[in-house]
Design a protein around this motif. Structure first.
Motif, mmCIF file in Angstrom:
data_model
loop_
_atom_site.group_PDB
_atom_site.id
_atom_site.type_symbol
_atom_site.label_atom_id
_atom_site.label_comp_id
_atom_site.label_asym_id
_atom_site.label_seq_id
_atom_site.Cartn_x
_atom_site.Cartn_y
_atom_site.Cartn_z
ATOM 1 N N GLY A 186 -6.289 22.862 0.560
ATOM 2 C CA GLY A 186 -6.141 23.633 -0.666
ATOM 3 C C GLY A 186 -6.793 23.006 -1.876
ATOM 4 N N LEU A 187 -7.827 22.202 -1.653
ATOM 5 C CA LEU A 187 -8.490 21.562 -2.785
ATOM 6 C C LEU A 187 -9.393 22.565 -3.504
ATOM 7 N N GLU A 188 -9.415 22.487 -4.806
ATOM 8 C CA GLU A 188 -10.293 23.344 -5.597
ATOM 9 C C GLU A 188 -10.847 22.548 -6.757
ATOM 10 N N ALA A 189 -12.116 22.762 -7.042
ATOM 11 C CA ALA A 189 -12.672 22.181 -8.263
ATOM 12 C C ALA A 189 -12.188 23.030 -9.431
ATOM 13 N N PRO A 190 -11.931 22.423 -10.564
ATOM 14 C CA PRO A 190 -11.476 23.216 -11.702
ATOM 15 C C PRO A 190 -12.533 24.232 -12.135
ATOM 16 N N ALA A 191 -12.067 25.377 -12.634
ATOM 17 C CA ALA A 191 -12.987 26.453 -13.003
ATOM 18 C C ALA A 191 -13.962 25.999 -14.092
ATOM 19 N N GLU A 192 -13.504 25.097 -14.946
ATOM 20 C CA GLU A 192 -14.350 24.666 -16.058
ATOM 21 C C GLU A 192 -15.326 23.554 -15.657
ATOM 22 N N ALA A 193 -15.327 23.167 -14.361
ATOM 23 C CA ALA A 193 -16.226 22.092 -13.918
ATOM 24 C C ALA A 193 -17.685 22.480 -14.176
ATOM 25 N N VAL A 194 -18.457 21.504 -14.635
ATOM 26 C CA VAL A 194 -19.874 21.744 -14.894
ATOM 27 C C VAL A 194 -20.667 21.224 -13.697
ATOM 28 N N TRP A 195 -21.369 22.107 -13.027
ATOM 29 C CA TRP A 195 -22.120 21.734 -11.826
ATOM 30 C C TRP A 195 -23.552 21.385 -12.205
ATOM 31 N N TRP A 252 0.843 -1.188 0.000
ATOM 32 C CA TRP A 252 0.000 0.000 0.000
ATOM 33 C C TRP A 252 0.884 1.246 0.000
ATOM 34 N N ALA A 253 0.618 2.163 -0.906
ATOM 35 C CA ALA A 253 1.231 3.495 -0.853
ATOM 36 C C ALA A 253 0.130 4.454 -0.428
ATOM 37 N N LEU A 254 0.284 5.045 0.742
ATOM 38 C CA LEU A 254 -0.782 5.866 1.308
ATOM 39 C C LEU A 254 -0.370 7.333 1.377
ATOM 40 N N GLU A 255 -1.354 8.206 1.263
ATOM 41 C CA GLU A 255 -1.105 9.627 1.481
ATOM 42 C C GLU A 255 -1.981 10.109 2.618
ATOM 43 N N ARG A 256 -1.476 11.111 3.332
ATOM 44 C CA ARG A 256 -2.184 11.576 4.516
ATOM 45 C C ARG A 256 -3.391 12.415 4.126
ATOM 46 N N VAL A 257 -4.501 12.157 4.780
ATOM 47 C CA VAL A 257 -5.703 12.974 4.612
ATOM 48 C C VAL A 257 -5.853 13.914 5.823
ATOM 49 N N LEU A 258 -5.875 13.338 7.022
ATOM 50 C CA LEU A 258 -5.912 14.120 8.262
ATOM 51 C C LEU A 258 -4.682 13.772 9.087
ATOM 52 N N PRO A 259 -4.161 14.714 9.828
ATOM 53 C CA PRO A 259 -4.582 16.105 9.866
ATOM 54 C C PRO A 259 -3.919 16.922 8.767
ATOM 55 N N ALA A 300 -21.126 9.017 0.740
ATOM 56 C CA ALA A 300 -19.690 8.915 0.444
ATOM 57 C C ALA A 300 -18.924 9.458 1.638
ATOM 58 N N THR A 301 -17.627 9.423 1.524
ATOM 59 C CA THR A 301 -16.774 10.032 2.549
ATOM 60 C C THR A 301 -16.148 11.275 1.930
ATOM 61 N N TRP A 302 -16.325 12.407 2.588
ATOM 62 C CA TRP A 302 -15.987 13.701 2.000
ATOM 63 C C TRP A 302 -14.901 14.408 2.790
ATOM 64 N N LEU A 303 -14.133 15.202 2.054
ATOM 65 C CA LEU A 303 -13.108 16.045 2.684
ATOM 66 C C LEU A 303 -13.417 17.494 2.348
ATOM 67 N N ASP A 304 -13.320 18.367 3.352
ATOM 68 C CA ASP A 304 -13.560 19.791 3.077
ATOM 69 C C ASP A 304 -12.342 20.381 2.367
ATOM 70 N N PRO A 305 -12.513 21.558 1.724
ATOM 71 C CA PRO A 305 -11.412 22.105 0.906
ATOM 72 C C PRO A 305 -10.143 22.380 1.698
ATOM 73 N N GLN A 306 -10.293 22.716 2.975
ATOM 74 C CA GLN A 306 -9.099 23.004 3.780
ATOM 75 C C GLN A 306 -8.449 21.741 4.326
ATOM 76 N N GLY A 307 -9.060 20.613 4.059
ATOM 77 C CA GLY A 307 -8.476 19.364 4.510
ATOM 78 C C GLY A 307 -8.525 19.166 6.012
ATOM 79 N N GLU A 308 -9.520 19.766 6.660
ATOM 80 C CA GLU A 308 -9.585 19.689 8.124
ATOM 81 C C GLU A 308 -10.626 18.706 8.637
ATOM 82 N N TYR A 309 -11.643 18.419 7.820
ATOM 83 C CA TYR A 309 -12.733 17.565 8.283
ATOM 84 C C TYR A 309 -13.021 16.458 7.275
ATOM 85 N N VAL A 310 -13.153 15.261 7.767
ATOM 86 C CA VAL A 310 -13.609 14.143 6.948
ATOM 87 C C VAL A 310 -15.029 13.807 7.386
#
Lengths: 334, 179
Positions: free
Chosen positions: A216-225, A204-211, A236-246
């Protein structure tokens, strides 16, 4: 004037020259090593006895363990649980595990599989020594594996006490290294052909989610909502843009919010209303941070999928100080 | 080396213990010196070296070549020193750089070093980026060649030379700044 090489060599010699290792020092140190080796072996034997006793109890009471076969039925209470596969590392594993041995402090938090393509597995090591693993990202309710962990050198030993993968009573041995860039590399070792082998991979190669591992997550400007079409989008399991809450929204209508190194921030129930355009989270009486009945409501709910599913909305109500943000929630796991 | 191979072939518990014993007797003192240079604290250094030997015992069967035991334990010591340093940083410990013991001034003709506190350059070395300090430790404490250092740290020989140069340059600059 001497060169810097010569001066460094002399300074090292001056420092190390003062380190005297007598025969007595050597004997003491060797004894210390031997005691620690013996201590490890005794701990492993004790774990084996506990695991054997637990496995025997489970074999009697739980049908799913019948598939373990005759190996467990022949266990002697004084013998360790057999580990059918070797705990040694292949050359590929040794290469994969280049890096520092992790400490419990470094492990504390939520981790996800790096660049997941199929599975959305999440891991959680908490500061008080509990461990959860789930292949679908549901760490809080029904993880595939739950237990307690200890770190000894580069080995994380997990004494499993529950989970849907039916590993309870087993001690999982995970060899680990902190990889360059802050990732965590894990190789499960000593696993046999058991039911609980199912969720495990060779590496397994893992990356840290919390803390704060993925802020700094951003949806791309061209994303169609687009409007959210139903509850299947938000389960689902969600992460806020600042990466502080799962935030884990489950199919049974319950949710959990984790923060820091995997600490529980809030829990309760969620509903989707107004043609799936309004998401309401209502805190339960067990919430550690919010009052029972506190609500967090997002209206004008929308979603986009650019390889990562994202939802966003306008904050219509926010009773609790748990800092969920409305800009967007990024899916960690469906 | 041949002794290691003979012992390793037996691959029994007693043979493992015997091999660890041989490596221990031969290398403990040198590894302790390496660890003291890396962490600046004898107690922590002893822990790191002993932990490395415990790890060697545990992983001996995984080593394809028993002769690799020396390289393994060296690498394990560096690894544990690295972890110790990181833990100290994580805990924000305001630990002073410790001197083990003032040894004899071996080069009184070097007036510059005589003015400096013994160990000050080693202390500066500990402040270098990880790869630079490890390369310098391999080259100047273990007295490994460029090729041996590259093999131990699993990097290219060019990288060893680069990190050596940068590390020494940083130390030189530190001296000039403090002058």
């Amino acid at each position: 004037m001497s060169t810097i090489e010569e001066r460094l060599a002399r300074d090292i010699e001056a420092v190390t020259g003062g380190i005297v290792v007598t025969d007595s020092d050597l004997r003491d140190a060797r004894n210390q090593v031997q005691q620690r080796i013996s201590g490890r072996q005794q701990r492993h034997r004790r774990r084996g006895v506990v695991a054997a006793a637990a496995a025997a109890a489970v074999v009697v009471g739980v049908a799913t363990w019948q598939s373990l076969g005759s190996d467990d039925e022949t266990l002697s209470p004084t013998e360790p649980v057999p580990t059918p596969t070797s705990t040694s590392l292949s050359a590929a594993d040794q290469t994969f595990l280049v890096g520092d041995a992790p400490t419990a402090e470094e492990l504390a938090g939520v981790w996800r599989l790096d660049n997941p393509t199929v599975s959305r597995m999440l891991f959680m090591f908490t500061a008080d020594g509990s461990f959860s693993y789930d292949d679908t990202g549901q760490l809080s309710a029904d993880p595939m594996v739950h237990g307690t962990f200890v770190v000894d050198g580069d080995t994380i030993s997990v004494d499993v006490d529950g989970g849907t993968a039916a590993c309870a009573g087993r001690t999982l041995s995970l060899r680990a290294a902190m990889a360059a860039g802050g990732g965590l590399h894990i190789v499960p070792v000593g696993l046999g052909d058991f039911d609980c082998d199912r969720p495990f991979r060779p590496q397994w190669a893992l990356e840290r989610v919390l803390p704060g591992g993925m802020g700094g997550l951003e949806a791309p400007a061209e994303a169609v909502w687009r409007p959210v079409t139903g509850p299947e989008v938000v389960v689902a399991t969600w992460l806020d843009p600042q990466g502080e809450y799962v935030s884990e929204l489950r199919g049974d209508g319950t949710y959990t919010v984790l923060t820091g190194p995997g600490e529980l921030a809030d829990l309760g129930t969620w509903t989707l209303s107004d043609s799936s355009s309004r998401l309401s989270l209502t805190s339960s009486g067990d919430s550690p941070s919010c009052q029972s009945g506190d609500q967090f409501v997002l209206s004008n709910l929308q979603a986009t999928d650019f390889g990562t599913l994202v939802i966003r909305g306008d904050v219509a109500r926010k009773d609790c100080q748990v800092l969920l943000r409305a800009e967007a929630w990024f899916s960690l796991a469906p | 080396m041949g002794e290691h191979r003979d012992i390793g072939r037996r691959s029994s518990e007693s043979a493992r213990a015997e091999l660890v014993d041989v490596v221990f007797r031969r290398h403990y003192a040198a590894l302790l010196r390496l660890a003291v240079v890396m962490v600046g604290d004898r107690g922590a250094a002893e822990d790191a070296v002993q932990d490395a030997f415990v790890s060697l015992h545990r992983n001996l069967r995984a080593l394809r070549d028993p002769d690799a035991a020396e390289a393994y334990v060296r690498s394990a010591v560096l690894n544990r020193c690295r972890s110790w340093v990181r833990r100290q940083a994580t805990q924000r410990a305001k630990r002073p750089l410790l001197l083990v013991r003032e040894g004899p001034r071996r080069t009184p003709e070097d007036a510059t070093l005589a003015r400096d506190e013994v160990g000050s350059l080693v202390a500066q070395m500990r402040m270098l980026p990880r790869r630079q300090r490890e390369v310098l430790a391999c080259r100047f404490v273990l007295e490994l060649s460029v090729a041996e250092t590259a093999a131990l740290l699993d990097i290219g020989e060019g990288s060893v030379k680069t990190h050596t140069h940068r590390g020494l340059h940083a130390l030189q600059q530190g001296i000039e700044v403090n002058r």
